[in-house]
Write a protein that holds these residues in place. Structure first.
Motif, PDB file in Angstrom:
ATOM      1  N   LEU A 204      39.890  16.741  -0.774  1.00 27.68           N
ATOM      2  CA  LEU A 204      40.646  17.714  -1.561  1.00 27.68           C
ATOM      3  C   LEU A 204      41.113  18.843  -0.657  1.00 27.68           C
ATOM      4  CD1 LEU A 204      38.224  18.023  -4.614  1.00 27.68           C
ATOM      5  CD2 LEU A 204      40.248  16.569  -4.437  1.00 27.68           C
ATOM      6  N   THR A 205      42.342  19.279  -0.846  1.00 25.30           N
ATOM      7  CA  THR A 205      42.878  20.408  -0.108  1.00 25.30           C
ATOM      8  C   THR A 205      43.075  21.571  -1.060  1.00 25.30           C
ATOM      9  OG1 THR A 205      44.049  18.930   1.410  1.00 25.30           O
ATOM     10  CG2 THR A 205      44.745  21.226   1.369  1.00 25.30           C
ATOM     11  N   HIS A 206      42.434  22.682  -0.767  1.00 25.20           N
ATOM     12  CA  HIS A 206      42.516  23.860  -1.622  1.00 25.20           C
ATOM     13  C   HIS A 206      43.750  24.691  -1.273  1.00 25.20           C
ATOM     14  CE1 HIS A 206      38.405  23.582  -3.467  1.00 25.20           C
ATOM     15  NE2 HIS A 206      38.311  22.701  -2.490  1.00 25.20           N
ATOM     16  N   PRO A 207      44.191  25.545  -2.182  1.00 25.71           N
ATOM     17  CA  PRO A 207      45.405  26.337  -1.932  1.00 25.71           C
ATOM     18  C   PRO A 207      45.365  27.157  -0.641  1.00 25.71           C
ATOM     19  CG  PRO A 207      44.789  26.484  -4.229  1.00 25.71           C
ATOM     20  CD  PRO A 207      43.676  25.761  -3.548  1.00 25.71           C
ATOM     21  N   ASP A 208      44.158  27.585  -0.214  1.00 26.05           N
ATOM     22  CA  ASP A 208      44.065  28.379   1.016  1.00 26.05           C
ATOM     23  C   ASP A 208      44.024  27.512   2.271  1.00 26.05           C
ATOM     24  OD1 ASP A 208      41.545  27.287   0.901  1.00 26.05           O
ATOM     25  OD2 ASP A 208      40.467  29.188   0.800  1.00 26.05           O
ATOM     26  N   GLY A 209      44.180  26.177   2.100  1.00 29.56           N
ATOM     27  CA  GLY A 209      44.230  25.275   3.248  1.00 29.56           C
ATOM     28  C   GLY A 209      42.907  24.642   3.615  1.00 29.56           C
ATOM     29  N   ARG A 210      41.819  25.106   3.035  1.00 32.65           N
ATOM     30  CA  ARG A 210      40.518  24.516   3.350  1.00 32.65           C
ATOM     31  C   ARG A 210      40.366  23.161   2.662  1.00 32.65           C
ATOM     32  NH1 ARG A 210      36.089  28.856   1.962  1.00 32.65           N
ATOM     33  NH2 ARG A 210      37.437  29.078   0.127  1.00 32.65           N
ATOM     34  N   VAL A 211      39.692  22.258   3.359  1.00 28.09           N
ATOM     35  CA  VAL A 211      39.573  20.877   2.905  1.00 28.09           C
ATOM     36  C   VAL A 211      38.101  20.523   2.738  1.00 28.09           C
ATOM     37  CG1 VAL A 211      40.099  18.459   3.483  1.00 28.09           C
ATOM     38  CG2 VAL A 211      41.693  20.276   4.143  1.00 28.09           C
ATOM     39  N   GLU A 212      37.802  19.707   1.722  1.00 27.36           N
ATOM     40  CA  GLU A 212      36.445  19.197   1.547  1.00 27.36           C
ATOM     41  C   GLU A 212      36.503  17.778   1.008  1.00 27.36           C
ATOM     42  OE1 GLU A 212      34.072  21.164  -1.425  1.00 27.36           O
ATOM     43  OE2 GLU A 212      35.762  21.371  -2.802  1.00 27.36           O
ATOM     44  N   LEU A 213      35.404  17.074   1.092  1.00 31.03           N
ATOM     45  CA  LEU A 213      35.325  15.735   0.541  1.00 31.03           C
ATOM     46  C   LEU A 213      35.362  15.799  -0.985  1.00 31.03           C
ATOM     47  CD1 LEU A 213      32.554  14.078   2.741  1.00 31.03           C
ATOM     48  CD2 LEU A 213      34.988  13.480   2.708  1.00 31.03           C
ATOM     49  N   ALA A 214      36.112  14.898  -1.600  1.00 28.10           N
ATOM     50  CA  ALA A 214      36.139  14.842  -3.064  1.00 28.10           C
ATOM     51  C   ALA A 214      34.779  14.426  -3.604  1.00 28.10           C
ATOM     52  CB  ALA A 214      37.222  13.866  -3.529  1.00 28.10           C
ATOM     53  N   ASP A 215      34.121  13.536  -2.886  1.00 30.94           N
ATOM     54  CA  ASP A 215      32.803  13.067  -3.299  1.00 30.94           C
ATOM     55  C   ASP A 215      31.909  12.980  -2.070  1.00 30.94           C
ATOM     56  OD1 ASP A 215      30.587  11.950  -4.427  1.00 30.94           O
ATOM     57  OD2 ASP A 215      31.472   9.960  -4.746  1.00 30.94           O
ATOM     58  N   PRO A 216      30.961  13.922  -1.901  1.00 32.10           N
ATOM     59  CA  PRO A 216      30.073  13.896  -0.728  1.00 32.10           C
ATOM     60  C   PRO A 216      29.298  12.598  -0.603  1.00 32.10           C
ATOM     61  CG  PRO A 216      29.886  15.993  -1.879  1.00 32.10           C
ATOM     62  CD  PRO A 216      30.705  15.088  -2.755  1.00 32.10           C
ATOM     63  N   ALA A 217      29.118  11.899  -1.714  1.00 37.17           N
ATOM     64  CA  ALA A 217      28.369  10.641  -1.672  1.00 37.17           C
ATOM     65  C   ALA A 217      29.080   9.578  -0.846  1.00 37.17           C
ATOM     66  CB  ALA A 217      28.140  10.122  -3.094  1.00 37.17           C
ATOM     67  N   ALA A 218      30.373   9.775  -0.557  1.00 33.82           N
ATOM     68  CA  ALA A 218      31.144   8.793   0.209  1.00 33.82           C
ATOM     69  C   ALA A 218      30.578   8.586   1.613  1.00 33.82           C
ATOM     70  CB  ALA A 218      32.604   9.222   0.290  1.00 33.82           C
ATOM     71  N   ILE A 219      29.880   9.603   2.147  1.00 33.00           N
ATOM     72  CA  ILE A 219      29.316   9.468   3.493  1.00 33.00           C
ATOM     73  C   ILE A 219      27.794   9.577   3.476  1.00 33.00           C
ATOM     74  CG2 ILE A 219      31.406  10.380   4.577  1.00 33.00           C
ATOM     75  CD1 ILE A 219      29.825  13.022   4.989  1.00 33.00           C
ATOM     76  N   ALA A 220      27.201   9.569   2.273  1.00 30.01           N
ATOM     77  CA  ALA A 220      25.759   9.791   2.152  1.00 30.01           C
ATOM     78  C   ALA A 220      24.943   8.745   2.901  1.00 30.01           C
ATOM     79  CB  ALA A 220      25.360   9.818   0.682  1.00 30.01           C
ATOM     80  N   ASP A 221      25.422   7.532   2.948  1.00 28.56           N
ATOM     81  CA  ASP A 221      24.666   6.455   3.594  1.00 28.56           C
ATOM     82  C   ASP A 221      25.082   6.203   5.041  1.00 28.56           C
ATOM     83  OD1 ASP A 221      23.265   6.007   1.220  1.00 28.56           O
ATOM     84  OD2 ASP A 221      24.804   4.620   0.478  1.00 28.56           O
ATOM     85  N   SER A 222      25.919   7.062   5.570  1.00 28.38           N
ATOM     86  CA  SER A 222      26.400   6.850   6.938  1.00 28.38           C
ATOM     87  C   SER A 222      25.279   7.065   7.947  1.00 28.38           C
ATOM     88  CB  SER A 222      27.553   7.809   7.253  1.00 28.38           C
ATOM     89  OG  SER A 222      27.882   7.754   8.630  1.00 28.38           O
ATOM     90  N   ARG A 223      25.175   6.168   8.907  1.00 25.94           N
ATOM     91  CA  ARG A 223      24.186   6.324   9.977  1.00 25.94           C
ATOM     92  C   ARG A 223      24.612   7.405  10.967  1.00 25.94           C
ATOM     93  NH1 ARG A 223      24.440   1.298  14.119  1.00 25.94           N
ATOM     94  NH2 ARG A 223      23.061   2.740  15.209  1.00 25.94           N
ATOM     95  N   TYR A 224      25.846   7.904  10.811  1.00 32.49           N
ATOM     96  CA  TYR A 224      26.374   8.928  11.715  1.00 32.49           C
ATOM     97  C   TYR A 224      26.416  10.307  11.059  1.00 32.49           C
ATOM     98  CZ  TYR A 224      27.633   4.856  14.437  1.00 32.49           C
ATOM     99  OH  TYR A 224      27.568   3.675  15.144  1.00 32.49           O
TER     100      TYR A 224
END
Length: 515
Positions: A11-31
């Motif tokens: 997601l991109t916020h009006p002030d330009g900052r970006v975050e994951l729409a769903d943090p769970a998307a990388i929850a299982d990442s080994r990295y």
């Protein structure tokens, strides 16, 4: 309110900052782990004051003081030393702000940011290089803080403490003080990043007062500013000065070359770009110029009062006869050291080591590892002489890290145009996987820049570990400009390699965001 970017994963916020729409998307990442994951928007709350206070805490410390004092000890007068340091900090501010942008926009620390250009695995190369240098700095600062504790206890306990049996060339009580200060900092690190922010907010102003008090005390003993400012330069303004000016300037820039890489570790918590940019502009050049002026006046004053330059403020504080003055001054020195050391030299390697072993190390355990390596590096040897401190330690690692900064700036601003795909920074086989997790272009550019920058490293006879004619003799002239050479060479090489050997197009479903 948010605007959804091209990718549904961020997601991109009006002030330009970006975050994951769903943090769970990388929850299982080994990295990834909790510390390496992008900071959520509600947790990004550092203000302009927080960044200014952070820089006050990091800049108002004894090694910063030693920079200016060392230049005076090498023969510069107050004006020459002040110009050298101020110019150096204005120059390093540019790459520092350029690399800070990604931290605020995406909420990611430096080692994750580096994955975009070095690869998900390859980022360990610049991250661990940065981490081991930070360990060296941690050890230097801890040794200085231990010296201050040793002197304070000596004022209270008497000669039985200060004249104790020698072990390894130093009193065993100094080693004990060093160990005690080490433990004290580990306790602060165990409290986490928010504990650090609160500590910086109240410690920074106290440190400023302490350095001013030391300067005023010396001014009184010296009979005012007149005798200090009238001291001639031992170098003049001719060839003798310019021979020392260039490598000294590179050393001043290199002092914060580490933070010019890993400032995203802090700007990931920023409320916005304006807050972090203003906070850093207010915090770095002004506070470094201030501490430089205080150090220059104080050290020049010691020449008038004691007949020679005393460049170590701990040693200078010991010269005062009033035990209350000595104790208060050194307590402030301890606060200054902790304020800088934990922020500048433990936060970054904690993320860097965790990036290498995210399943085994978190912020706290990686911080403990940093502390252990900081002892093994034997910091008491690195600050034994101003020539080694400025021309060997600072100039050499400054050239190495400058080549990394060149790659990051070229990649983020000119190749990717500040557009990153967050989820793929944590995925195998995503757009930042390159070849087996490594982008050879960034590695080659870094090695190329490093060899040009420090391949000609040399030392004056008896003043350092390098040959007099340089490690690679024909590169010797470049070593005096190590940071500039490394930055430009890394930047140009990465752009050239990316243009001549472009990265293959990302697989379907991994298109770059348009934010």
């Amino acid at each position: 309110m948010t605007d959804v970017a091209t990718s549904s994963e961020q997601l991109t916020h009006p002030d330009g900052r970006v975050e994951l729409a769903d943090p769970a998307a990388i929850a299982d990442s080994r990295y990834g782990n909790a510390e390496l994951a992008p900071t959520r928007i509600p947790e990004r709350r550092w203000t302009t004051y927080n960044y200014a206070a952070l820089w006050m805490g990091m800049a108002h410390n004894i090694p910063s003081y030693l920079l200016a004092a060392g230049l005076v000890a090498l023969g510069m007068n107050w004006l020459q030393a002040f110009i050298t340091i101020t110019l150096g900090n204005l120059i390093v501010l540019l790459p520092l702000l350029l690399n800070s942008h990604a931290g605020t926009k995406y909420g990611i620390p430096f080692p994750v940011f580096a994955r975009a250009f070095y690869g998900v695995r390859g980022a360990n190369f610049p991250a661990l290089l940065r981490a081991f240098i930070a360990c060296g700095w941690f050890g230097i600062q801890t040794w200085i803080g231990g010296q201050a504790i040793y002197v304070i206890v000596g004022e209270l306990a008497g000669s039985g403490w200060t004249e104790s049996a020698s072990v390894g060339g130093h009193p065993w009580t100094l080693w004990l003080s060093f160990l005690f200060f080490w433990v004290l900092q580990m306790v602060l690190i165990w409290r986490g990043i928010e504990g650090l922010r609160r500590f910086e907010n109240w410690a920074a102003p106290l440190v400023t007062v302490a350095f001013l008090a030391l300067m005023i005390a010396i001014l009184v003993k010296a009979g005012g500013l007149g005798p200090i400012l009238s001291q001639p330069s031992k170098l003049g303004w001719d060839a003798d000065f310019w021979k020392i000016f260039a490598p000294s300037l590179m050393g001043m820039i290199a002092f914060w070359a580490t933070l010019s890489l890993n400032m995203p570790d802090f700007t990931r918590f920023g409320k916005g770009q304006r807050q972090q940019v203003l906070g850093q502009i207010i915090g770095l050049p002004t506070t470094m110029s201030f501490i430089a002026l205080v150090s220059i006046i104080t050290t020049s004053g010691t020449v008038v009062v004691y007949g020679s330059a005393i460049w170590d403020p701990v040693e200078l504080t010991r010269r005062f006869e009033n035990p209350v003055v000595v104790t208060v001054g050194l307590v402030m020195a301890i606060l200054a050291t902790m304020s800088c050391n934990v922020a500048a030299n433990v936060v970054s390697p904690s993320y860097d080591f965790a990036n290498a072993l995210p399943r085994w190390l978190n912020f706290r355990t990686a911080g403990l590892l940093t502390g252990v390596i900081g002892i093994l590096i034997q910091p008491w040897r690195l600050i034994s002489d101003p020539s080694i401190y400025i021309f060997v330690w600072l100039s050499f690692y400054g050239g190495l890290l400058a080549s990394v900064a060149g790659v990051l700036i070229a990649g983020y601003w000119f190749v990717d145009r500040t557009n990153l795909f967050l989820a793929d920074l944590y995925r195998p086989n995503g757009r930042y996987w390159y070849s087996a997790g490594w982008n050879w272009r960034a590695v080659v550019a870094t090695l190329f820049g490093s060899v040009l920058a420090v391949g000609g490293a040399y030392s004056n006879p008896g003043a350092g570990p390098f040959p007099e004619d340089g490690l690679i003799p024909f590169l010797q002239p470049l070593y005096d400009y190590s940071w500039v050479v490394g930055l430009i060479a890394g930047f140009v090489a990465y752009l050239a390699l990316t243009i001549t050997s472009p990265v293959r197009e990302p697989t379907a479903g991994h298109a770059a965001p348009t934010s």
